[in-house]
Design a protein around this motif. Sequence first.
Motif, PDB file in Angstrom:
ATOM      1  N   TYR A  71       0.821  -1.252  -0.001  1.00 27.92           N
ATOM      2  CA  TYR A  71       0.085   0.050  -0.159  1.00 27.92           C
ATOM      3  C   TYR A  71       0.839   1.366  -0.074  1.00 27.92           C
ATOM      4  CZ  TYR A  71      -4.174  -2.938   0.965  1.00 27.92           C
ATOM      5  OH  TYR A  71      -5.177  -3.543   1.016  1.00 27.92           O
ATOM      6  N   ASP A  72       1.952   1.184   0.556  1.00 24.24           N
ATOM      7  CA  ASP A  72       2.755   2.412   0.961  1.00 24.24           C
ATOM      8  C   ASP A  72       3.861   2.292  -0.536  1.00 24.24           C
ATOM      9  OD1 ASP A  72       1.980   3.099   3.138  1.00 24.24           O
ATOM     10  OD2 ASP A  72       3.019   1.535   4.166  1.00 24.24           O
ATOM     11  N   ARG A  73       4.341   1.253  -1.084  1.00 20.45           N
ATOM     12  CA  ARG A  73       5.270   1.128  -2.246  1.00 20.45           C
ATOM     13  C   ARG A  73       4.733   0.521  -3.584  1.00 20.45           C
ATOM     14  NH1 ARG A  73      10.745  -0.721   1.211  1.00 20.45           N
ATOM     15  NH2 ARG A  73      11.772   0.235  -0.788  1.00 20.45           N
ATOM     16  N   TRP A  74       3.422   0.677  -3.813  1.00 18.54           N
ATOM     17  CA  TRP A  74       2.807   0.179  -5.012  1.00 18.54           C
ATOM     18  C   TRP A  74       3.346   0.689  -6.198  1.00 18.54           C
ATOM     19  CZ3 TRP A  74       0.383   3.567  -8.155  1.00 18.54           C
ATOM     20  CH2 TRP A  74      -0.180   4.720  -7.822  1.00 18.54           C
ATOM     21  N   GLN A  79       6.831  -0.778 -10.858  1.00 17.59           N
ATOM     22  CA  GLN A  79       8.014  -0.344 -11.718  1.00 17.59           C
ATOM     23  C   GLN A  79       8.979  -1.466 -11.623  1.00 17.59           C
ATOM     24  OE1 GLN A  79       8.384   2.601 -13.265  1.00 17.59           O
ATOM     25  NE2 GLN A  79      10.064   1.523 -14.406  1.00 17.59           N
ATOM     26  N   LEU A  80       9.021  -1.944 -10.648  1.00 13.10           N
ATOM     27  CA  LEU A  80      10.074  -3.551 -10.706  1.00 13.10           C
ATOM     28  C   LEU A  80       9.460  -4.343 -11.676  1.00 13.10           C
ATOM     29  CD1 LEU A  80      10.487  -4.026  -6.831  1.00 13.10           C
ATOM     30  CD2 LEU A  80      12.113  -3.206  -8.478  1.00 13.10           C
ATOM     31  N   VAL A  81       8.142  -4.595 -11.769  1.00 12.10           N
ATOM     32  CA  VAL A  81       7.733  -5.442 -12.808  1.00 12.10           C
ATOM     33  C   VAL A  81       8.034  -5.167 -14.185  1.00 12.10           C
ATOM     34  CG1 VAL A  81       5.574  -6.419 -13.734  1.00 12.10           C
ATOM     35  CG2 VAL A  81       5.749  -6.051 -11.305  1.00 12.10           C
ATOM     36  N   LYS A  82       7.922  -3.679 -14.379  1.00 13.96           N
ATOM     37  CA  LYS A  82       8.233  -3.187 -15.872  1.00 13.96           C
ATOM     38  C   LYS A  82       9.832  -3.102 -15.970  1.00 13.96           C
ATOM     39  CE  LYS A  82       7.776  -0.277 -19.131  1.00 13.96           C
ATOM     40  NZ  LYS A  82       6.655  -0.264 -20.506  1.00 13.96           N
ATOM     41  N   ASP A  83      10.455  -3.004 -15.152  1.00 17.19           N
ATOM     42  CA  ASP A  83      12.001  -3.029 -15.119  1.00 17.19           C
ATOM     43  C   ASP A  83      12.600  -4.341 -15.379  1.00 17.19           C
ATOM     44  OD1 ASP A  83      11.986  -0.447 -14.888  1.00 17.19           O
ATOM     45  OD2 ASP A  83      12.882  -0.453 -12.678  1.00 17.19           O
ATOM     46  N   LEU A  84      11.918  -5.440 -14.821  1.00 16.56           N
ATOM     47  CA  LEU A  84      12.485  -6.786 -14.892  1.00 16.56           C
ATOM     48  C   LEU A  84      12.170  -7.236 -16.402  1.00 16.56           C
ATOM     49  CD1 LEU A  84      13.670  -9.030 -13.184  1.00 16.56           C
ATOM     50  CD2 LEU A  84      11.551  -9.889 -12.864  1.00 16.56           C
ATOM     51  N   GLY A  85      11.267  -6.564 -17.209  1.00 14.87           N
ATOM     52  CA  GLY A  85      10.829  -6.862 -18.649  1.00 14.87           C
ATOM     53  C   GLY A  85       9.626  -7.795 -18.841  1.00 14.87           C
ATOM     54  N   LEU A  86       8.822  -7.840 -17.453  1.00 10.58           N
ATOM     55  CA  LEU A  86       7.469  -8.491 -17.749  1.00 10.58           C
ATOM     56  C   LEU A  86       6.444  -7.735 -18.187  1.00 10.58           C
ATOM     57  CD1 LEU A  86       7.945 -10.394 -14.197  1.00 10.58           C
ATOM     58  CD2 LEU A  86       8.273 -11.350 -16.296  1.00 10.58           C
ATOM     59  N   GLU A 116      -1.844   3.444 -12.995  1.00  9.67           N
ATOM     60  CA  GLU A 116      -0.545   3.200 -13.286  1.00  9.67           C
ATOM     61  C   GLU A 116      -0.024   2.013 -13.714  1.00  9.67           C
ATOM     62  OE1 GLU A 116       3.668   4.415 -12.567  1.00  9.67           O
ATOM     63  OE2 GLU A 116       1.922   5.319 -12.844  1.00  9.67           O
ATOM     64  N   MET A 117      -0.592   0.972 -13.970  1.00 10.45           N
ATOM     65  CA  MET A 117      -0.412  -0.327 -14.579  1.00 10.45           C
ATOM     66  C   MET A 117      -0.683  -0.073 -15.985  1.00 10.45           C
ATOM     67  SD  MET A 117      -1.903  -3.989 -13.131  1.00 10.45           S
ATOM     68  CE  MET A 117      -2.004  -3.350 -11.546  1.00 10.45           C
ATOM     69  N   GLN A 118      -1.808   0.606 -16.220  1.00 14.50           N
ATOM     70  CA  GLN A 118      -2.202   0.895 -17.823  1.00 14.50           C
ATOM     71  C   GLN A 118      -1.202   1.846 -18.444  1.00 14.50           C
ATOM     72  OE1 GLN A 118      -5.964   2.863 -18.444  1.00 14.50           O
ATOM     73  NE2 GLN A 118      -6.459   1.854 -20.213  1.00 14.50           N
ATOM     74  N   ARG A 119      -0.622   2.656 -17.444  1.00 14.31           N
ATOM     75  CA  ARG A 119       0.319   3.664 -18.068  1.00 14.31           C
ATOM     76  C   ARG A 119       1.649   2.789 -18.260  1.00 14.31           C
ATOM     77  NH1 ARG A 119       4.735   6.702 -16.824  1.00 14.31           N
ATOM     78  NH2 ARG A 119       5.109   5.532 -14.678  1.00 14.31           N
TER      79      ARG A 119
END
Length: 445
Positions: A71-74, A79-86, A116-119
């Motif tokens: 909830y504090d670091r969503w 961004q971690l998901v994005k940066d990993l290439g997933l 944010e997910m959509q962005r």
Amino acid sequence: MPKGFLTHIKEKFGDGHYEGDEFGGAGGRDGSGLPSGAAGNFMFATGIECSYPTIDHGRTRRDLLAECGHYDRWQEDLQLVKDLGLKVLRYGLPYYTIHRAPGHYDWEFADQVMAEMQRLGITPILDLLHFGVPDWIGNFQNPELPVHFAEYAAAVARRYPWVRYYTPVNEIYVSARISAKDGVWNEQLRTDKGFITALKHLTAASIMATQQIAKVRPDCIIVQSESAEFTHELRAVRTPSIQIENKLRFLSLDLLYAHHPDAEVLTYLLDNGLTRKEYDWFMAGEPPGYQIMGNDYYGRNERIVLPNGEICTSMDVLGWYNITHEYYQRYLKPVMHTETNVFDAHEAPTWLWKQWVNILRMRKEGVPVLGFTWYSLIDQIDWDIALAQKVGKVNPCGLYDLDRKPRPVAEAYRMLLQEYGQITIVPHGELFEVTKQPATLKVEI
């Protein structure tokens, strides 16, 4: 000596590297490179642990989104998901906080995360019920659950019409068993009747929710995540309760997919509260949408019962391939590996590669495997005791720790993505691109 055909080809077309071969010929792509997100691309995913059952007879809510700091670091987590290439993320909105009362919702947190997910271009597999319900519904014994949950699913689908992938109810069998037969969560019952009541309500909730989703997204893709389990009994004379347990693991999918169970299981159902009218309702046909059978596999899903009654975790005796292949032969649905991890961070990279070997073997059998998920993105808390008590022990099973620092398995996953990230679901899978056409025909021929 007359010229051979290769000489003639060389004179006309050159010595290899022929023009046109780049289009799936000898010069075509090998499937390496980070996932592209194109239709037909194998879906590499992770998930954010979002369980929220109650314990202590409803007095304590275990919200893992809170306990693991999401909830504090969503924003950081996405961004971690994005940066990993997933490109794909199994994500559970907190049902118990959003659905405040019939017809009343609090979308504040959900709206921010979904935007944010959509962005970021992340495709969510939206998980709508993950081991718990709002306080005002009570627990899984409430027969009104399917109606209330269907209303919620409709509201979610209307609010986020761009979402296509859903898991309406996560691990129906596990939810019902741990809550109503093992006495750990929610209603905390230890009865067969309580188990069947919870299971039929949860399965009905999933079916009714899917119908509501399909009204908004006729082309919805339903990833039904269920635990792939097996108990090995090492006794010359088998124990009836263990033998039927190995049949009951199919029960949620049997009811969901309108697959008639065998006589022993049907008798068990009718003896423990499922009426003939309810059974006929489940057997009328499977839910709408394109159905994917997701199988979750952890080494601890397999158990060995020794002759003296002692139970030990067998860790990969049959493995995901053998257990899931049995499920596939039963239901003939496209498959996804929807959850896996281990609690030892040093063993995690090896476990990741072992799961990938299982997937490659399944693909060689010709089974359409759509995706793979390391669950979860960040470490979990108290899952070594199934959230039964609020101890606060960190389970180092994430791609990242609770400080959002990468664990060794994150680098292993990145290597896997770079090697296999652009493979298709089946060879020449581009030919069978995921269509926007609404799901219509259901056949088993």
